[in-house]
Design a protein around this motif. Structure first.
Motif, PDB file in Angstrom:
ATOM      1  N   SER A  35       1.075  -0.779   0.682  1.00  0.00           N
ATOM      2  CA  SER A  35      -0.235  -0.264  -0.409  1.00  0.00           C
ATOM      3  C   SER A  35       0.920   1.528   0.105  1.00  0.00           C
ATOM      4  N   GLY A  36       2.233   1.173   0.749  1.00  0.00           N
ATOM      5  CA  GLY A  36       2.680   2.372   0.503  1.00  0.00           C
ATOM      6  C   GLY A  36       3.433   2.480  -1.033  1.00  0.00           C
ATOM      7  N   TYR A  39       1.192   5.139  -2.378  1.00  0.00           N
ATOM      8  CA  TYR A  39       0.984   6.980  -2.443  1.00  0.00           C
ATOM      9  C   TYR A  39       2.643   7.179  -2.765  1.00  0.00           C
ATOM     10  N   ARG A  40       3.313   6.393  -2.596  1.00  0.00           N
ATOM     11  CA  ARG A  40       4.870   6.615  -3.565  1.00  0.00           C
ATOM     12  C   ARG A  40       4.134   7.327  -4.862  1.00  0.00           C
ATOM     13  N   ILE A 100       5.622  12.986   0.813  1.00  0.00           N
ATOM     14  CA  ILE A 100       4.686  12.241   0.322  1.00  0.00           C
ATOM     15  C   ILE A 100       4.163  12.545   1.864  1.00  0.00           C
ATOM     16  N   ARG A 110      -6.509   9.520   0.230  1.00  0.00           N
ATOM     17  CA  ARG A 110      -6.826   8.252   1.143  1.00  0.00           C
ATOM     18  C   ARG A 110      -7.662   6.871   0.598  1.00  0.00           C
ATOM     19  N   GLY A 130       1.111  -1.935   5.290  1.00  0.00           N
ATOM     20  CA  GLY A 130       1.109  -0.485   5.377  1.00  0.00           C
ATOM     21  C   GLY A 130       0.945  -0.140   6.760  1.00  0.00           C
ATOM     22  N   ARG A 131       0.227   1.299   6.716  1.00  0.00           N
ATOM     23  CA  ARG A 131      -0.188   1.596   7.985  1.00  0.00           C
ATOM     24  C   ARG A 131      -1.214   1.499   8.989  1.00  0.00           C
ATOM     25  N   ASP A 132      -2.431   0.970   8.005  1.00  0.00           N
ATOM     26  CA  ASP A 132      -3.659   1.218   8.758  1.00  0.00           C
ATOM     27  C   ASP A 132      -5.162   0.669   7.868  1.00  0.00           C
ATOM     28  N   ARG A 181       9.857  10.223  10.777  1.00  0.00           N
ATOM     29  CA  ARG A 181       8.347   9.401  10.387  1.00  0.00           C
ATOM     30  C   ARG A 181       7.429   8.468  10.984  1.00  0.00           C
ATOM     31  N   ASP A 185       3.334   9.136  10.401  1.00  0.00           N
ATOM     32  CA  ASP A 185       2.698   8.562  10.958  1.00  0.00           C
ATOM     33  C   ASP A 185       1.884   8.082  11.808  1.00  0.00           C
ATOM     34  N   ARG A 188      -1.044  11.449  11.726  1.00  0.00           N
ATOM     35  CA  ARG A 188      -2.319  12.130  10.721  1.00  0.00           C
ATOM     36  C   ARG A 188      -2.933  11.441  11.091  1.00  0.00           C
TER      37      ARG A 188
HETATM   38  O1   DC Z   1       5.879   1.891   3.162  1.00  0.00           O
HETATM   39  P1   DC Z   1       6.053   3.055   3.357  1.00  0.00           P
HETATM   40  O2   DC Z   1       7.040   3.461   3.927  1.00  0.00           O
HETATM   41  O3   DC Z   1       6.836   2.771   1.609  1.00  0.00           O
HETATM   42  O4   DC Z   1       5.100   4.012   2.910  1.00  0.00           O
HETATM   43  C1   DC Z   1       5.331   5.337   1.948  1.00  0.00           C
HETATM   44  C2   DC Z   1       4.598   6.452   2.788  1.00  0.00           C
HETATM   45  O5   DC Z   1       3.393   5.829   2.417  1.00  0.00           O
HETATM   46  C3   DC Z   1       4.645   6.687   3.984  1.00  0.00           C
HETATM   47  O6   DC Z   1       5.067   7.931   4.923  1.00  0.00           O
HETATM   48  C4   DC Z   1       3.114   6.380   5.043  1.00  0.00           C
HETATM   49  C5   DC Z   1       2.097   5.982   3.573  1.00  0.00           C
HETATM   50  N1   DC Z   1       1.602   4.976   3.493  1.00  0.00           N
HETATM   51  C6   DC Z   1       0.133   5.696   4.637  1.00  0.00           C
HETATM   52  O7   DC Z   1      -0.115   6.272   5.505  1.00  0.00           O
HETATM   53  N2   DC Z   1      -0.652   4.638   4.885  1.00  0.00           N
HETATM   54  C7   DC Z   1      -0.800   3.496   4.348  1.00  0.00           C
HETATM   55  N3   DC Z   1      -1.249   2.595   4.641  1.00  0.00           N
HETATM   56  C8   DC Z   1       1.178   2.912   3.703  1.00  0.00           C
HETATM   57  C9   DC Z   1       1.532   3.647   3.764  1.00  0.00           C
END
Ligand code: DC
Length: 237
Positions: A35-36, A39-40, A100, A110, A130-132, A181, A185, A188
């Motif tokens: 998923s990251g 966003y990239r 980013i 999102r 990912g994060r979420d 970071r 993260d 947010r």
């Molecule tokens: O996993 P990564 O480092 O490639 O993710 C890149 C950026 O995207 C990271 O700064 C946070 C964001 N991200 C996010 O907000 N939600 C996600 N599910 C995955 C990544």
């Protein structure tokens, strides 16, 4: 493995989510979704259009111009394509990381990314990091894993990773970037990094990569054994 399964892997930057999730996907016959990278890729698109980004840009109004795909290959790599351009390498550039934050904070972005992720996952067994993922994207995922590691260990892993590519990084600088970071993260407004209540927590600071992969496979296979009924396909596409 029988039946469709959704595995959500969340955790902070540098916790090794992506590298171990790819390997688990290959071992268990799942599709890995990064998923990251989405966003990239969206950040790459806006940088091409606007140059350096700030929060004043109306990110929502241009999302319709983005056609995004991601393929997981049998060698464990992923190919991410934006409007016909393979951006898999360029989305790892420092310029993407620098810009980013404002993109992944934008709610329309999102929503755009989340609906793609859900669509791609709708008809196959997946592991997504990912994060979420376990909190927002798939709150009802079959398996949720939260991977963590100390800032020191994450910094050393990053330095080693870059060392293997012939690049030397300063340890303190890497640590500070990781802390920065983490803060971004975790603060947010939407989709912040938080451990889901029902996620299995793994602190990998003292574990080898193979141990993490082995433990994740065990957790997923155990879960499958406990609930052999196939999930309903949620999709249409
Ligand atoms: O996993 P990564 O480092 O490639 O993710 C890149 C950026 O995207 C990271 O700064 C946070 C964001 N991200 C996010 O907000 N939600 C996600 N599910 C995955 C990544």
């Amino acid at each position: 493995m029988k039946g469709r399964i959704v595995v959500a892997v969340d955790g902070p930057a540098g916790s090794g989510k992506s590298s171990v999730s790819r390997e688990v996907a290959l071992k268990l016959g799942l599709t890995y979704i990064d998923s990251g990278a989405l966003y990239r890729a969206v950040t790459w698109f806006y940088l091409e259009r606007h140059g350096p980004l700030d929060a004043a840009i109306d990110f929502g109004s241009e999302l319709g111009a983005i056609a995004l795909t991601q393929d997981f290959l049998s060698d464990g790599t992923s190919i991410t394509v934006v409007n016909g351009t393979d951006v898999s390498a360029s989305i790892r550039d420092e310029a993407i990381t620098r810009n980013i934050g404002v993109v992944s904070d934008a709610v329309p972005v999102r929503n755009f990314v989340n609906s793609l992720l859900r669509r791609w996952a709708s008809s196959r067994s997946i592991i997504m990091d990912g994060r979420d993922i376990g909190t927002v994207v798939f709150p009802d995922a079959d398996v949720k894993i939260y991977l963590d590691a100390s800032v020191e260990v994450r910094a050393l892993r990053r330095i080693k990773e870059y060392g293997e590519m012939g690049k030397t990084l300063d340890e303190n600088e890497v640590k500070n970037l990781i802390i920065q970071r983490d803060t971004q993260d975790r603060s947010r407004p939407f989709g912040r990094l938080v451990r889901a209540e029902d996620a299995i927590y793994m602190d990998t600071s003292e574990m080898t990569r193979d141990e993490v992969i082995g433990e994740m496979c065990r957790i997923i296979l155990d879960r499958r054994g406990a609930d052999p009924s196939p999930r309903q396909d949620q999709s249409g596409s």
